[in-house]
Design an enzyme around this catalytic site. Sequence first.
Site, PDB file in Angstrom:
ATOM      1  N   HIS A 271       0.739  -1.144   0.107  1.00 49.65           N
ATOM      2  CA  HIS A 271      -0.009  -0.146   0.046  1.00 49.65           C
ATOM      3  C   HIS A 271       0.965   1.227   0.049  1.00 49.65           C
ATOM      4  O   HIS A 271       0.685   2.207  -0.820  1.00 49.65           O
ATOM      5  CB  HIS A 271      -1.014  -0.119   1.414  1.00 49.65           C
ATOM      6  CG  HIS A 271      -1.774   1.238   1.353  1.00 49.65           C
ATOM      7  ND1 HIS A 271      -3.345   0.859   0.657  1.00 49.65           N
ATOM      8  CD2 HIS A 271      -1.909   2.205   1.771  1.00 49.65           C
ATOM      9  CE1 HIS A 271      -4.006   2.096   0.810  1.00 49.65           C
ATOM     10  NE2 HIS A 271      -3.213   2.951   1.619  1.00 49.65           N
ATOM     11  N   GLU A 272       1.801   1.422   0.830  1.00 49.87           N
ATOM     12  CA  GLU A 272       2.710   2.302   1.045  1.00 49.87           C
ATOM     13  C   GLU A 272       3.575   2.559  -0.075  1.00 49.87           C
ATOM     14  O   GLU A 272       3.991   3.590  -0.672  1.00 49.87           O
ATOM     15  CB  GLU A 272       3.447   2.520   2.351  1.00 49.87           C
ATOM     16  CG  GLU A 272       2.540   2.531   3.661  1.00 49.87           C
ATOM     17  CD  GLU A 272       1.385   3.576   3.712  1.00 49.87           C
ATOM     18  OE1 GLU A 272       1.599   4.698   2.963  1.00 49.87           O
ATOM     19  OE2 GLU A 272       0.155   3.050   4.341  1.00 49.87           O
ATOM     20  N   HIS A 275       1.616   4.537  -2.546  1.00 54.89           N
ATOM     21  CA  HIS A 275       1.745   5.722  -2.314  1.00 54.89           C
ATOM     22  C   HIS A 275       3.098   6.399  -2.924  1.00 54.89           C
ATOM     23  O   HIS A 275       3.181   7.562  -3.578  1.00 54.89           O
ATOM     24  CB  HIS A 275       1.427   6.121  -0.856  1.00 54.89           C
ATOM     25  CG  HIS A 275       0.018   6.354  -0.692  1.00 54.89           C
ATOM     26  ND1 HIS A 275      -0.838   6.970  -0.937  1.00 54.89           N
ATOM     27  CD2 HIS A 275      -0.605   5.599   0.410  1.00 54.89           C
ATOM     28  CE1 HIS A 275      -2.022   6.862  -0.434  1.00 54.89           C
ATOM     29  NE2 HIS A 275      -1.899   5.781   0.548  1.00 54.89           N
ATOM     30  N   GLU A 301      -4.879   7.688  -3.034  1.00 52.94           N
ATOM     31  CA  GLU A 301      -5.282   6.578  -2.434  1.00 52.94           C
ATOM     32  C   GLU A 301      -5.519   5.498  -3.680  1.00 52.94           C
ATOM     33  O   GLU A 301      -5.364   4.320  -3.477  1.00 52.94           O
ATOM     34  CB  GLU A 301      -6.556   6.601  -1.728  1.00 52.94           C
ATOM     35  CG  GLU A 301      -7.038   5.345  -0.930  1.00 52.94           C
ATOM     36  CD  GLU A 301      -6.128   5.191   0.434  1.00 52.94           C
ATOM     37  OE1 GLU A 301      -5.137   6.109   0.681  1.00 52.94           O
ATOM     38  OE2 GLU A 301      -6.343   4.420   0.874  1.00 52.94           O
TER      39      GLU A 301
END
EC number: 3.4.17.19
Lengths: 507, 507
Positions: A271-272, A275, A301
């Site tokens: 997820h990060e 980003h 997101e």
Amino acid sequence: MSDPGETPAYAALAERFGTAARLAAARSTLFWDGQTYLPPAGAWSRGEQLAALDATCAELIVRPDADDLFETADSATDALSPIERTNLAEMRRQWRHAAAIPKALLLERSRRVSAIQPVWLAARQRNDFASFAAAFAELLPLYREVAQAKAEALGLSPFDALMDEFDPGLSTQVVDPIFTALEQSLPALLAETMERQAGWPDPIPFSGDFSPDRQRALAYQLVEAVGHDLQHVRIDSAPHPFALTGSPGDNRITTRFDPDNVRFAIMATLHEAGHALYEAGLPRAHAFTPIGGARGATAHESQSTMVEMQAGRSREFLSWLAPKCAEIFGGDPSCWTVPNVLNAYRRVGSGFIRVEADEISYPLHIILRYRIERALLSGDLNVADISGAWSDFSEALFGRRPPDHAHGCLQDMHWAVGLFGYFPNYALGVSLAAQLFERAVQDDPAVLKNLAHGDFAPCRNWIVPRMHARASMVPFADLVREATGEPLSAAALQRHLRRRYLEEAAP
Amino acid sequence: MSDPGETPAYAALAERFGTAARLAAARSTLFWDGQTYLPPAGAWSRGEQLAALDATCAELIVRPDADDLFETADSATDALSPIERTNLAEMRRQWRHAAAIPKALLLERSRRVSAIQPVWLAARQRNDFASFAAAFAELLPLYREVAQAKAEALGLSPFDALMDEFDPGLSTQVVDPIFTALEQSLPALLAETMERQAGWPDPIPFSGDFSPDRQRALAYQLVEAVGHDLQHVRIDSAPHPFALTGSPGDNRITTRFDPDNVRFAIMATLHEAGHALYEAGLPRAHAFTPIGGARGATAHESQSTMVEMQAGRSREFLSWLAPKCAEIFGGDPSCWTVPNVLNAYRRVGSGFIRVEADEISYPLHIILRYRIERALLSGDLNVADISGAWSDFSEALFGRRPPDHAHGCLQDMHWAVGLFGYFPNYALGVSLAAQLFERAVQDDPAVLKNLAHGDFAPCRNWIVPRMHARASMVPFADLVREATGEPLSAAALQRHLRRRYLEEAAP
């Protein structure tokens, strides 16, 4: 140049916003430090430093002459390049947000936000809704005042005015049809999926040596697979995973290495890393300018969930991940077969916690919060009634009520840290991720296929020019339409979830 | 209050300086991050952030209305408390320094300083004095211009004006008699000590497991012995050891764990722990105000060298350290006997590198740099002649010439990072440390005796109220006189060195 006396106004504004962006990047690093290495006794002094940076940034943007400078710059836009005109509009938007709120109100909100955080933490620990509600009842009117002040300054509804700060170009007009569609389709899809999965064997629990060093080793392999190089990324432990933003070239992330939940670090790292990939792909030529930053919270997101959910939970990627886990962690080999990893990753329907929710339930968690936030802001719901409303929505959306407040309305920190009107981007981002990824795979099937070798290059090659490289140079709606051919909707997410959870072969 | 319309001027100034101090603390943490964890690709963007912080701080202090505010505040000092009056004077001093230099000159110096750093690094590596000299010949005139501008603004000589920024209250008038006394006594003392040590056995080389983890374990024991608790300190690796400054409660330090030189980490950790102890002892009530900070570079260096040299190389402390090293590192037990550790620590006279110099040679290294700096600033020495002058001074002070430029005039980064007029504090700090420690031991023999148990408490109890707690609330000269009964001089250091190197029993 139509009037040589007028371009200096643009230059003066650009210089101030450039300094503010650099100070914001400094702030972001100090926040990272506060979550990773700051000695505990330094908390007070770190708070003072962050507050000084915030005040300095605000002061830079809301100087008394800003009004005149914008007026002068506006009267000479012929002298500006198209990109400068866009930058000017973006600076004006940020200035209007900052100038809308009286300084005293901002300070009072900061003070109350600081005061409520320990209250929230203690209330969650002791399952004590009343003490949180008492404190939040004093904070909510400030959120309302802020929303009202912004609404007047921006000519938007109060909730839209809050959203516009995080997500320019998005509004309840975009949110409502999407959330209505999801609310109408996902509960049935969830029930159908649960019924289907009832016939599957129980997943074999993951086992092996899940010490932080091994989890870290895997995390570095994951960020490298996604496309980061070690010159610009590093991974540290923090209570809440996040990615550094606003510092070109410095795309570090945090995650958490929980020996009892190896899946958490994997998903959070992906997820990060998503980003961070967005941050890494922003155009260096426009670093530290309003048009050079990410296009808002939903866009951000979409990049994290595209990597984590679209790519990261695909059969292709999991078939690369499973043997890698076996190699790094050891343990029972039968738990690391692709079918068993798929079986473990795809299970839906249990739990009450948003950040641990499955892909189908996740948007419903967000919709629940959105309904409550809107009712709180409009005054249709009182703070004292949050807990009851939360349970009723849970019943309606998931068919069950949380057993306590820590699994209900006290689970998220957002309302206690000043984030109000922020939740929608989580579900909008998931929707956009589905829409982008579906189109990417249509344009180039290797986007999905190559994940079986841990190769994200086709995915990056598709997304970078369409999203990262465009930064904030085009409106959100144009970005989405030009990348996917459609305006943002729930349709792609609905198709994706049906495909993955009802149509794909059982593990 | 004599005039209620005038105290606001003081308040306005205090607020600006308070913000500037908070931003400087933020800067200090970002510098730490740049030396420890920043991904390499983030260097450019970190530079941008630091420059923005510098410019913002400077702008806060040198606002157009500052002159008026100081004048108004000065005309109403009756309304201020004594401590506010001291704070006002200190703010004025800082403002005068900042306002003295035209912005264009400051920018030009920053630019040249940035440009010369890679030149210096490469020149040192390739033993290429000419390329450094060419670049430095363009930077030196800017140092001269800055010194001249400050001299005019402050009514001081150019070199004193530079010193006054780092070390308010100190000047060549203080430096010259001290350095002359040291220059006249230390070469003979060094020769005499070397002659004495020629009769000693060779020290048995330190051996054991010097992996970073073990060195780190010892380093944490050292900082705890000195008096830090783990709530406010942490230790990280960095190329150059330093202590964070200006962040109350956050007293982290860096050191370097070189497997081939375990002594380096020990000495550097003690040195930085001393700096950090000063920071930790500053009064919280005056945090982020000019009077609440350390009393200048010499005062700071006295605290680091008191811990590292006065206490840290005492027979008492080494008799505690030796068995601790044996326990942590293992290796040949005979290398960790107290006599052998003393023998290894006390050896003098070899080497050309300042940061590795023994206690007697160290001040001479500084005096050499001071002489060259003054001659460069006055124009008596040309850049092209630095290398020759360095060799001649080496010959005169140490009786030998450096074998190459990396061991000579290219060894220090100071001139390439903008530090000019800064070197004197290193030797003044060593002198002050000797003076303070001598008096502390006279007042309470436990200051020295308890070091045999790794107990710094009596030392802390003596120094904190006399030095740390007084921060910048009294002039440097008063601080020294009230703590030691004497003005700063070379006498205590001379006595200390004779005692330790000529009178103490051989190991």
